[in-house]
Structure formats: structure tokens, C-alpha cells
Motif scaffolding. Structure first.
Motif, PDB file in Angstrom:
ATOM      1  N   UNK A 199      20.942  75.729  61.598  1.00 46.83           N
ATOM      2  CA  UNK A 199      22.184  75.933  60.854  1.00 46.83           C
ATOM      3  C   UNK A 199      23.375  75.602  61.739  1.00 46.83           C
ATOM      4  N   UNK A 200      24.321  74.841  61.192  1.00 45.90           N
ATOM      5  CA  UNK A 200      25.584  74.549  61.863  1.00 45.90           C
ATOM      6  C   UNK A 200      26.514  75.734  61.636  1.00 45.90           C
ATOM      7  N   UNK A 201      26.833  76.465  62.707  1.00 46.21           N
ATOM      8  CA  UNK A 201      27.654  77.666  62.576  1.00 46.21           C
ATOM      9  C   UNK A 201      29.134  77.353  62.450  1.00 46.21           C
ATOM     10  N   UNK A 202      29.535  76.145  62.810  1.00 45.64           N
ATOM     11  CA  UNK A 202      30.939  75.749  62.663  1.00 45.64           C
ATOM     12  C   UNK A 202      31.224  75.373  61.216  1.00 45.64           C
ATOM     13  N   UNK A 203      30.356  74.499  60.668  1.00 40.80           N
ATOM     14  CA  UNK A 203      30.526  74.070  59.276  1.00 40.80           C
ATOM     15  C   UNK A 203      29.887  75.043  58.294  1.00 40.80           C
ATOM     16  N   UNK A 204      29.085  75.969  58.821  1.00 44.56           N
ATOM     17  CA  UNK A 204      28.381  76.959  57.999  1.00 44.56           C
ATOM     18  C   UNK A 204      27.523  76.281  56.926  1.00 44.56           C
ATOM     19  N   UNK A 205      26.633  75.419  57.414  1.00 42.73           N
ATOM     20  CA  UNK A 205      25.737  74.719  56.491  1.00 42.73           C
ATOM     21  C   UNK A 205      24.388  74.481  57.168  1.00 42.73           C
ATOM     22  N   UNK A 206      23.358  74.308  56.331  1.00 47.43           N
ATOM     23  CA  UNK A 206      22.021  74.024  56.829  1.00 47.43           C
ATOM     24  C   UNK A 206      21.940  72.563  57.266  1.00 47.43           C
ATOM     25  N   UNK A 207      21.558  72.341  58.526  1.00 44.72           N
ATOM     26  CA  UNK A 207      21.433  70.981  59.037  1.00 44.72           C
ATOM     27  C   UNK A 207      20.070  70.379  58.751  1.00 44.72           C
ATOM     28  N   UNK A 208      19.022  71.108  59.063  1.00 43.14           N
ATOM     29  CA  UNK A 208      17.676  70.579  58.874  1.00 43.14           C
ATOM     30  C   UNK A 208      16.656  71.704  58.901  1.00 43.14           C
ATOM     31  N   UNK A 209      15.458  71.373  58.455  1.00 44.97           N
ATOM     32  CA  UNK A 209      14.330  72.295  58.496  1.00 44.97           C
ATOM     33  C   UNK A 209      13.129  71.560  59.076  1.00 44.97           C
ATOM     34  N   UNK A 210      12.500  72.167  60.064  1.00 42.66           N
ATOM     35  CA  UNK A 210      11.348  71.562  60.729  1.00 42.66           C
ATOM     36  C   UNK A 210      10.094  72.316  60.303  1.00 42.66           C
ATOM     37  N   UNK A 211       9.161  71.600  59.684  1.00 45.82           N
ATOM     38  CA  UNK A 211       7.912  72.211  59.240  1.00 45.82           C
ATOM     39  C   UNK A 211       6.963  72.397  60.413  1.00 45.82           C
ATOM     40  N   UNK A 212       6.211  73.495  60.375  1.00 40.94           N
ATOM     41  CA  UNK A 212       5.238  73.818  61.413  1.00 40.94           C
ATOM     42  C   UNK A 212       3.848  73.902  60.806  1.00 40.94           C
ATOM     43  N   UNK A 213       2.830  73.926  61.666  1.00 39.47           N
ATOM     44  CA  UNK A 213       1.472  74.103  61.164  1.00 39.47           C
ATOM     45  C   UNK A 213       1.021  75.548  61.301  1.00 39.47           C
ATOM     46  N   UNK A 214       1.970  76.449  61.430  1.00 43.09           N
ATOM     47  CA  UNK A 214       1.679  77.878  61.469  1.00 43.09           C
ATOM     48  C   UNK A 214       2.896  78.650  61.011  1.00 43.09           C
TER      49      UNK A 214
END
Length: 359
Positions: A329-344
Motif C-alpha cells: 500500500x502507498x501510504x502517501x497516495x493512500x492506495x493499493x499498489x500491488x498484491x503478490x500471491x504466495x504458495x502458502x
């Protein structure tokens, strides 16, 4: 290297699940498309689905509790080889990529925290009511702090290293620490040449323990964080609030802040200007302006159980258990930047760039 974060994961999806699951130590690269750099098996666990506390020392060692194994794994990463992985180079290892040492801990280890100078790691054991103290250099257990309240589940260290804050269903306890005594004790253990596992009697540390009666501390108070400017933050999952205390003696309640549903983890920026909560039920991250107490919330992954703020205060990371991912999350713009999927399923976080404890 500041773009690498460490994640504790449970129940790897590519393995058949039987009873409980397994706990692994995973490194992910948050740059570009992101992705898993490595994942190391640590041990079995039946404590899946619960937020996990992790601690990291300045040299990069990460301490991860394995409650069902009555142990703590200390994971030391070869940083040069990690950089090669980031660049996509083939590794030609002459030493392990991750050196894992396992400490047998009496009781059920639930939380870990490091001293500000990185010399000591504190492991909180539930049930037996004590804290094990590990010398981070020698990686030996040098002592225990007894008579800690029962059913404690969270542990934090004050910025000056003089106090531990232990949070449990019976309230909040402040434990006074004499680091000079710990240093002398560590030297004695080192000169003895005995491994901690072979020491029949681990020293009982004479720590002053003070129970703090705060009305807002209930069995639903799930997490705490300490700011550099002397504020203590307590998260209450039932009322979806954050209680702010002045971390002086005695602790004095300052205010209560409403966040979104089901907060279970909290982090404070290095300068104390921003506070973030991971809201498990709502699936959101709440960002609190520490000056005005204004709150902004955004959606992240499902069932966020841990949150950390980057060293520069510009980014927040959440470990999302249900969706098996990490959100940035970008705390300056207050928006979600990306999501990284995991195998757990992600249960805990540690940032390579700083020493903060994770939970």
C-alpha cells in the motif's frame, strides 16, 4: 535489498493438507512483478489461522515461533546469494542460502521481539508464564524472566530497550529490563563454552514486573505497538478500536480511535506520524494520522493478519492469510499498489530493512 520482505507462511497449498499444516520461511521480491525468491520448511503446526509474531535483528536474522513444535527457528539469510536471486542469477552455493537454527523453548512460544540494539531476542511463552532471552550473537538462551502473566500473546520492546510490554487476556504488563546485566550474563555464558541446550539451569533474571490496569485491555485486545515518541497503541478486536496510551509511569490513557472491523495487528511508522492496523474481518488496512487521529481505510487481501511499515514511511505491507498473499500500500497516495500471491497462507511479516518485530 530493501525491496525484500520476509513472510511466515502456513499450510502450503501445493501439499496435501492433513491435520494442521506446515510453517515455512519465505522471502519475496516486491520490485517489478514481484515473486517468491525462496521458501524454507521450518516445522509442522496446528496453529494455523492465527496471527504470528516474528522478530528480526539488524544483521538480518529472523526469529519465528513454532508453537506446536515448542521451538523458535532462527533463520540467517546469506545476503550476497539473496542479491543474486533478485538479479535472476544461478546460485553456486558454498554455504547454505538460509542457515536455520532451532531453539527448544519450554511452553508454547507465541511472540518474539528484539532489543533496539539488536543484542537480545525475547521469546514469550504462553502457559508457563515466562520470557526466554536469547543472545543474538552467540545464539544461546542466556536466561528467563519468570512470573509473566498467563495467556500472554504479544510482546514489544520500548524504544530505549528498558521495558518490555507483554499483552495478554489478564491485562498489560510492563517489565523493566537491565541490559547491562544481560550483557554480563551473556559474557559469562560465552566464557563457559557450554551450548544453551546443555545448560541444566538457565539463569532466572531478576526483572521488575508491573501489571497495568487499563480498562480498554480485555481478552479481545489483540496487539500492541510502541512509537519512538512515547505512545503505546493497543488494538481491540471486539470494539474495532485503537487505544492510545502515554508510555510513561504510570501509563495514562490518551484517546480511543475507531477503525474498521476486526483489527488484529498494528504498526507505527519510524517517525511516529502514521499508525496502521490490519483489520481481519473487514479485509482492510486502516491508516491513522497520529496528529489528528483521522482514519482512512482501503481494501487489501482477505484476512490480513500482520502489517509492517517501510523504513521511510511510504509503504505498508499486509500479510493476507485467507487470500495467501501480501499487499503493498502507498501510504502517501493512500492506495493499493500491488498484491503478490504466495504458495502458502501468510501469517507474519518482517522487513529486511529494519529490526521491527512482526505480529
Amino acid at each position: 535489498m530493501s525491496d525484500v520482505i520476509y513472510v511466515a507462511t502456513d499450510r502450503l497449498m501445493n501439499l496435501e493438507e492433513t491435520s494442521g499444516g506446515i510453517r515455512s520461511f519465505t522471502a519475496i521480491d516486491t520490485t517489478g512483478n514481484g515473486g517468491t525468491l525462496f521458501s524454507i520448511y521450518l516445522g509442522p503446526t496446528n496453529s494455523t489461522g492465527s496471527p504470528l509474531s516474528m522478530a528480526k535483528t539488524p544483521d538480518g536474522s529472523v526469529y519465528i515461533p513454532i508453537p506446536d513444535y515448542n521451538s523458535v527457528s532462527a533463520c540467517e539469510v546469506n545476503k550476497k546469494e539473496l542479491q543474486k536471486l533478485q538479479r535472476g542469477e544461478t546460485l553456486q552455493l558454498t554455504s547454505p542460502l538460509v542457515d536455520v537454527r532451532t531453539f527448544r523453548i519450554d511452553g508454547v512460544p507465541l511472540a518474539a521481539a528484539t532489543s533496539p540494539n539488536g543484542e537480545f531476542v525475547y521469546i514469550l511463552s504462553s502457559g508457563l508464564q515466562f520470557i526466554s532471552v536469547i543472545d543474538a550473537n552467540s545464539q544461546k538462551i542466556i536466561g528467563r524472566i519468570f512470573n509473566v502473566g498467563s495467556f500472554c500473546r504479544q510482546l514489544e520492546v520500548s524504544p530505549n530497550g528498558e521495558s518490555l510490554y507483554a499483552l495478554g487476556s489478564q491485562g498489560l504488563q510492563v517489565i523493566k529490563i537491565d541490559e547491562s546485566y544481560l550483557q554480563r550474563l551473556s559474557q559469562e555464558k560465552s566464557s563457559s563454552g557450554a551450548d544453551s541446550a546443555m545448560i541444566s539451569k538457565i539463569s532466572s533474571l531478576n526483572a521488575e514486573i508491573q501489571k497495568v490496569d487499563v480498562a480498554e485491555v480485555t481478552k479481545w485486545t489483540r496487539a500492541l505497538a510502541v512509537s519512538q515518541n512515547g505512545l503505546l497503541y493497543l488494538v481491540n478486536a471486539a470494539s474495532s478500536t485503537v487505544t492510545v496510551l502515554h508510555a510513561n509511569e504510570p501509563l495514562a490513557p490518551a484517546t480511543t480511535i475507531q477503525v474498521e472491523n476486526g483489527p488484529v495487528a498494528i504498526a507505527v511508522s519510524r517517525d511516529g506520524a502514521l499508525v496502521c492496523t490490519a483489520n481481519r474481518v473487514a479485509g482492510t488496512l486502516s491508516m491513522i494520522d497520529a496528529q489528528t487521529n483521522d482514519v482512512t481505510s482501503i481494501s487489501v487481501g482477505g484476512d490480513p493478519q500482520a502489517v509492517k511499515i517501510s523504513h521511510d514511511g511510504r509503504l505498508a505491507y499486509t500479510a493476507n492469510y485467507e487470500s495467501a498473499s501480501v499487499s503493498i500500500v502507498d501510504l502517501v497516495e493512500k492506495k493499493l499498489l500491488s498484491t503478490i500471491d504466495l504458495d502458502g497462507h501468510a501469517a507474519g511479516l518482517a522487513l529486511l530493512e529494519d529490526r521491527a518485530s512482526i505480529g
